[in-house]
Design a protein around this motif. Structure first.
Motif, PDB file in Angstrom:
ATOM      1  N   ASN A 152       1.069  -1.575   0.289  1.00  0.00           N
ATOM      2  CA  ASN A 152       0.010   0.148   0.050  1.00  0.00           C
ATOM      3  C   ASN A 152       0.613   0.969   0.672  1.00  0.00           C
ATOM      4  O   ASN A 152       0.654   2.486  -0.268  1.00  0.00           O
ATOM      5  CB  ASN A 152      -1.411  -0.375   1.008  1.00  0.00           C
ATOM      6  N   HIS A 153       2.353   0.633   0.215  1.00  0.00           N
ATOM      7  CA  HIS A 153       3.343   1.953  -0.200  1.00  0.00           C
ATOM      8  C   HIS A 153       3.442   1.596  -1.028  1.00  0.00           C
ATOM      9  O   HIS A 153       5.479   1.606  -0.830  1.00  0.00           O
ATOM     10  CB  HIS A 153       3.765   2.101   1.486  1.00  0.00           C
ATOM     11  N   ARG A 154       4.037   1.185  -2.581  1.00  0.00           N
ATOM     12  CA  ARG A 154       4.756   0.343  -3.327  1.00  0.00           C
ATOM     13  C   ARG A 154       5.781   1.338  -3.821  1.00  0.00           C
ATOM     14  O   ARG A 154       7.429   0.729  -4.246  1.00  0.00           O
ATOM     15  CB  ARG A 154       4.120   0.378  -4.194  1.00  0.00           C
ATOM     16  N   ALA A 155       5.418   2.221  -3.793  1.00  0.00           N
ATOM     17  CA  ALA A 155       6.389   3.387  -4.643  1.00  0.00           C
ATOM     18  C   ALA A 155       8.002   3.949  -2.993  1.00  0.00           C
ATOM     19  O   ALA A 155       8.845   4.509  -3.968  1.00  0.00           O
ATOM     20  CB  ALA A 155       6.230   5.129  -4.899  1.00  0.00           C
ATOM     21  N   ARG A 156       7.781   3.547  -2.214  1.00  0.00           N
ATOM     22  CA  ARG A 156       9.132   3.550  -1.326  1.00  0.00           C
ATOM     23  C   ARG A 156       9.626   2.727  -1.126  1.00  0.00           C
ATOM     24  O   ARG A 156      10.383   2.370  -0.273  1.00  0.00           O
ATOM     25  CB  ARG A 156       8.072   3.965   0.126  1.00  0.00           C
ATOM     26  N   PHE A 157       9.217   1.146  -2.174  1.00  0.00           N
ATOM     27  CA  PHE A 157      10.239  -0.095  -1.663  1.00  0.00           C
ATOM     28  C   PHE A 157      10.833  -0.537  -2.873  1.00  0.00           C
ATOM     29  O   PHE A 157      10.246   0.255  -4.038  1.00  0.00           O
ATOM     30  CB  PHE A 157       9.540  -0.913  -0.977  1.00  0.00           C
ATOM     31  N   GLY A 158      11.687  -0.753  -3.144  1.00  0.00           N
ATOM     32  CA  GLY A 158      11.920  -1.326  -3.700  1.00  0.00           C
ATOM     33  C   GLY A 158      11.859  -2.952  -4.517  1.00  0.00           C
ATOM     34  O   GLY A 158      10.503  -2.883  -4.988  1.00  0.00           O
ATOM     35  N   ASP A 159      12.735  -3.417  -5.632  1.00  0.00           N
ATOM     36  CA  ASP A 159      12.004  -4.570  -5.767  1.00  0.00           C
ATOM     37  C   ASP A 159      12.357  -6.402  -5.069  1.00  0.00           C
ATOM     38  O   ASP A 159      12.066  -6.880  -4.510  1.00  0.00           O
ATOM     39  CB  ASP A 159      12.775  -5.373  -7.100  1.00  0.00           C
ATOM     40  N   GLN A 160      13.805  -5.586  -4.706  1.00  0.00           N
ATOM     41  CA  GLN A 160      14.317  -7.378  -3.637  1.00  0.00           C
ATOM     42  C   GLN A 160      13.749  -7.101  -2.218  1.00  0.00           C
ATOM     43  O   GLN A 160      13.821  -6.007  -1.233  1.00  0.00           O
ATOM     44  CB  GLN A 160      15.886  -7.700  -3.706  1.00  0.00           C
ATOM     45  N   LYS A 289     -11.697 -15.766   6.458  1.00  0.00           N
ATOM     46  CA  LYS A 289     -11.034 -15.646   7.057  1.00  0.00           C
ATOM     47  C   LYS A 289     -10.037 -14.737   6.461  1.00  0.00           C
ATOM     48  O   LYS A 289      -9.261 -15.384   5.473  1.00  0.00           O
ATOM     49  CB  LYS A 289     -10.713 -16.206   8.563  1.00  0.00           C
ATOM     50  N   MET A 290      -9.908 -13.179   6.759  1.00  0.00           N
ATOM     51  CA  MET A 290      -8.717 -12.416   5.599  1.00  0.00           C
ATOM     52  C   MET A 290      -7.915 -11.865   6.108  1.00  0.00           C
ATOM     53  O   MET A 290      -9.149 -11.239   7.403  1.00  0.00           O
ATOM     54  CB  MET A 290      -9.909 -12.146   4.493  1.00  0.00           C
ATOM     55  N   LEU A 291      -7.273 -11.055   5.400  1.00  0.00           N
ATOM     56  CA  LEU A 291      -6.383  -9.932   6.443  1.00  0.00           C
ATOM     57  C   LEU A 291      -6.398  -9.226   5.683  1.00  0.00           C
ATOM     58  O   LEU A 291      -6.950  -9.056   3.922  1.00  0.00           O
ATOM     59  CB  LEU A 291      -4.900 -10.623   5.816  1.00  0.00           C
ATOM     60  N   ILE A 292      -7.144  -7.812   6.320  1.00  0.00           N
ATOM     61  CA  ILE A 292      -7.238  -6.664   5.847  1.00  0.00           C
ATOM     62  C   ILE A 292      -6.842  -5.645   6.911  1.00  0.00           C
ATOM     63  O   ILE A 292      -6.385  -5.605   7.540  1.00  0.00           O
ATOM     64  CB  ILE A 292      -8.957  -6.547   5.975  1.00  0.00           C
ATOM     65  N   ALA A 293      -6.684  -4.577   5.383  1.00  0.00           N
ATOM     66  CA  ALA A 293      -5.858  -3.472   6.108  1.00  0.00           C
ATOM     67  C   ALA A 293      -6.337  -2.182   5.422  1.00  0.00           C
ATOM     68  O   ALA A 293      -7.486  -1.954   4.206  1.00  0.00           O
ATOM     69  CB  ALA A 293      -4.527  -3.106   5.822  1.00  0.00           C
ATOM     70  N   THR A 294      -6.233  -0.722   6.218  1.00  0.00           N
ATOM     71  CA  THR A 294      -6.907   0.743   5.380  1.00  0.00           C
ATOM     72  C   THR A 294      -5.223   1.533   6.203  1.00  0.00           C
ATOM     73  O   THR A 294      -4.762   0.835   7.283  1.00  0.00           O
ATOM     74  CB  THR A 294      -7.710   0.405   5.932  1.00  0.00           C
ATOM     75  N   GLY A 295      -5.847   3.018   5.510  1.00  0.00           N
ATOM     76  CA  GLY A 295      -4.964   3.336   6.394  1.00  0.00           C
ATOM     77  C   GLY A 295      -3.627   3.917   5.576  1.00  0.00           C
ATOM     78  O   GLY A 295      -3.324   2.895   4.674  1.00  0.00           O
ATOM     79  N   ARG A 296      -3.019   5.397   5.550  1.00  0.00           N
ATOM     80  CA  ARG A 296      -1.603   5.132   5.093  1.00  0.00           C
ATOM     81  C   ARG A 296      -1.127   5.797   6.209  1.00  0.00           C
ATOM     82  O   ARG A 296      -1.334   6.625   6.950  1.00  0.00           O
ATOM     83  CB  ARG A 296      -1.978   6.303   3.688  1.00  0.00           C
ATOM     84  N   LEU A 297       0.601   5.175   6.505  1.00  0.00           N
ATOM     85  CA  LEU A 297       1.831   5.628   6.873  1.00  0.00           C
ATOM     86  C   LEU A 297       0.584   5.895   8.330  1.00  0.00           C
ATOM     87  O   LEU A 297       0.823   4.596   8.550  1.00  0.00           O
ATOM     88  CB  LEU A 297       1.677   7.355   6.601  1.00  0.00           C
ATOM     89  N   ALA A 298       0.873   6.802   8.698  1.00  0.00           N
ATOM     90  CA  ALA A 298       0.627   6.507  10.891  1.00  0.00           C
ATOM     91  C   ALA A 298      -1.230   6.186  10.732  1.00  0.00           C
ATOM     92  O   ALA A 298      -1.376   5.837  12.016  1.00  0.00           O
ATOM     93  CB  ALA A 298       0.259   8.121  11.235  1.00  0.00           C
ATOM     94  N   ASP A 299      -1.608   5.895   9.170  1.00  0.00           N
ATOM     95  CA  ASP A 299      -3.241   5.450  10.048  1.00  0.00           C
ATOM     96  C   ASP A 299      -3.514   4.592   9.369  1.00  0.00           C
ATOM     97  O   ASP A 299      -4.801   3.411   9.534  1.00  0.00           O
ATOM     98  CB  ASP A 299      -3.395   6.620   8.946  1.00  0.00           C
ATOM     99  N   TYR A 300      -2.231   3.968   9.390  1.00  0.00           N
ATOM    100  CA  TYR A 300      -2.108   2.397   8.980  1.00  0.00           C
ATOM    101  C   TYR A 300      -2.717   1.643  10.080  1.00  0.00           C
ATOM    102  O   TYR A 300      -2.054   1.510  11.086  1.00  0.00           O
ATOM    103  CB  TYR A 300      -0.438   1.963   8.058  1.00  0.00           C
ATOM    104  N   ARG A 301      -3.331   0.271   9.081  1.00  0.00           N
ATOM    105  CA  ARG A 301      -3.872  -0.433  10.407  1.00  0.00           C
ATOM    106  C   ARG A 301      -4.235  -1.507   9.889  1.00  0.00           C
ATOM    107  O   ARG A 301      -4.527  -1.720   8.673  1.00  0.00           O
ATOM    108  CB  ARG A 301      -4.756  -0.345  11.593  1.00  0.00           C
ATOM    109  N   CYS A 302      -4.083  -2.844  10.609  1.00  0.00           N
ATOM    110  CA  CYS A 302      -3.863  -4.449   9.717  1.00  0.00           C
ATOM    111  C   CYS A 302      -4.560  -5.546  10.543  1.00  0.00           C
ATOM    112  O   CYS A 302      -3.936  -4.702  12.035  1.00  0.00           O
ATOM    113  CB  CYS A 302      -2.690  -4.692   9.137  1.00  0.00           C
ATOM    114  N   LEU A 327     -13.600   1.319   9.287  1.00  0.00           N
ATOM    115  CA  LEU A 327     -14.491   1.058   8.369  1.00  0.00           C
ATOM    116  C   LEU A 327     -16.321   1.173   8.519  1.00  0.00           C
ATOM    117  O   LEU A 327     -16.618   0.928   9.304  1.00  0.00           O
ATOM    118  CB  LEU A 327     -13.759  -0.215   7.896  1.00  0.00           C
ATOM    119  N   GLU A 328     -16.659   2.588   7.567  1.00  0.00           N
ATOM    120  CA  GLU A 328     -17.432   2.292   7.555  1.00  0.00           C
ATOM    121  C   GLU A 328     -17.926   2.316   6.050  1.00  0.00           C
ATOM    122  O   GLU A 328     -17.075   2.292   4.833  1.00  0.00           O
ATOM    123  CB  GLU A 328     -17.912   3.507   7.553  1.00  0.00           C
ATOM    124  N   PRO A 329     -19.323   1.757   5.572  1.00  0.00           N
ATOM    125  CA  PRO A 329     -19.776   1.000   3.922  1.00  0.00           C
ATOM    126  C   PRO A 329     -19.211   2.527   3.641  1.00  0.00           C
ATOM    127  O   PRO A 329     -19.009   3.716   3.212  1.00  0.00           O
ATOM    128  CB  PRO A 329     -21.443   0.721   4.275  1.00  0.00           C
TER     129      PRO A 329
END
Length: 339
Positions: A152-160, A289-302, A327-329
């Motif tokens: 969810n912050h893909r541009a901040r990381f490389g490939d390996q 049952k799934m892994l779920i996440a929301t928010g960016r940076l300091a607001d990230y939760r999972c 989360l809300e609808p």
């Protein structure tokens, strides 16, 4: 599920310090040192306050919180790009083959070569779960929450991406690998070197370690026996990494000889399976049952949540998990199947 992952804050220092004292040594990324831990929290705050999307040398420290009690019961870390402040050293395990015509024999010598091959990789590490919470899949939540954060912050990381596993530590807290190799050059115990590295970095390796390859046959039997082996408590973590898509190409830690696992970020199972969806409705606790996440940076939760997907593609989520993530609808979140 009452537990969720979030990014760490300055007021987590005391809890992190108390957990660090439970690690048992050889846990470089979580030293029982307040100053070092405070520095990690400061680096995390700086990374989370940056808004431009680029790859920089940053640390994201995350914690596992019990929503009912407010207690922090686990932690993990993401290093966006290792080897920038000082060299990132590893040993690479290889084989030198030589043939003698006169003797009619082929000799194969196993060797350890000091290398910085893994510089620039993203590293996941520092995973620790309080001993009283090692159930309900919380170890997986700790580990996989990092991968969704990276996605969810893909541009901040490389490939390996890499993960160093703690090597074998004896009952006295020493390392047979260190004692049989590096300890001979440094005149320090493993505990002293490990503590120094955790607080000051490993530039002293560059200053003092021999750069020539080392024949493993010249090491003690006890040192050879643990090369590339994880600590017994880390075997489950190694299996989780393999399930995720990491491989073991023969890199080992220069301190304790533990294996360094390597993967490609976009090929990791959690990241490849994840998708972004819009929440259409809430329901009681049932579904997949799934892994779920929301928010960016300091607001990230999972966290884990129970997801239902209708024939029309509409996504509903159990009310408890939605509340944990705020989360809300109508809002979007990321989800990936439980490994």
């Amino acid at each position: 599920m009452t537990f969720f992952m979030r990014t760490a804050r300055a007021d987590d220092l005391q809890t992190l310090y108390e957990m660090a004292k439970l690690t048992g040594g050889g846990f470089t990324n979580l030293p029982p040192d307040r100053k070092a831990l405070a520095a990690k929290l400061e680096r995390t705050e700086q990374a989370l306050s940056r808004t431009d999307e680029s790859i920089q040398d940053e640390l994201i420290l995350m914690v596992l919180e019990n929503a009912q009690t407010g207690q922090v019961r686990g932690t993990c870390q993401i290093f966006s790009m290792v080897g920038q402040s000082w060299p990132f050293y590893s040993y690479r395990l290889g084989v030198l083959t030589q043939h003698s015509r006169e003797l009619g024999r082929t000799f194969r010598a196993q060797m350890l070569s000091l290398t910085t091959d893994l510089e620039g990789s993203t590293e996941v590490g520092g995973l620790f779960l309080h001993p009283r919470e090692r159930a309900e899949g919380l170890g997986l939540l700790l580990a996989r929450s990092r991968y969704l954060y990276i996605r969810n912050h893909r541009a901040r990381f490389g490939d390996q991406i890499i993960a160093e596993l703690r090597g074998v530590i004896d009952e006295a807290g020493g390392s047979p690998f260190w004692d049989g190799l590096a300890g001979r050059f440094f005149g320090m115990s493993f505990q002293e070197a490990d503590e120094f590295n955790a607080i000051n970095g490993n530039q002293f390796i560059a200053d003092l370690m021999p750069k020539t390859p080392i024949y493993t046959a010249m090491l003690t039997d006890s040192a050879r026996a643990v090369i590339g082996l994880p600590h017994p408590n880390g075997r489950a973590a190694m299996r989780m990494l393999e399930t995720e898509g990491f491989t073991n190409p023969g890199y080992v830690d220069i301190f304790d000889g533990g294996p360094t696992m390597v993967g490609q970020i976009d090929s990791l199972r959690t990241i490849a399976q994840a998708r972004d969806v819009t929440l259409s409705a809430l329901h009681d606790k049932s579904g997949d049952k799934m892994l779920i996440a929301t928010g960016r940076l300091a607001d990230y939760r999972c966290t884990y949540g129970f997801v239902r997907e209708g024939e029309d593609g509409a996504i509903s989520l159990d009310a408890d998990s939605a509340a944990l993530l705020g989360l809300e609808p109508g809002q979007t979140f990321s989800m990936a199947g439980r490994a």
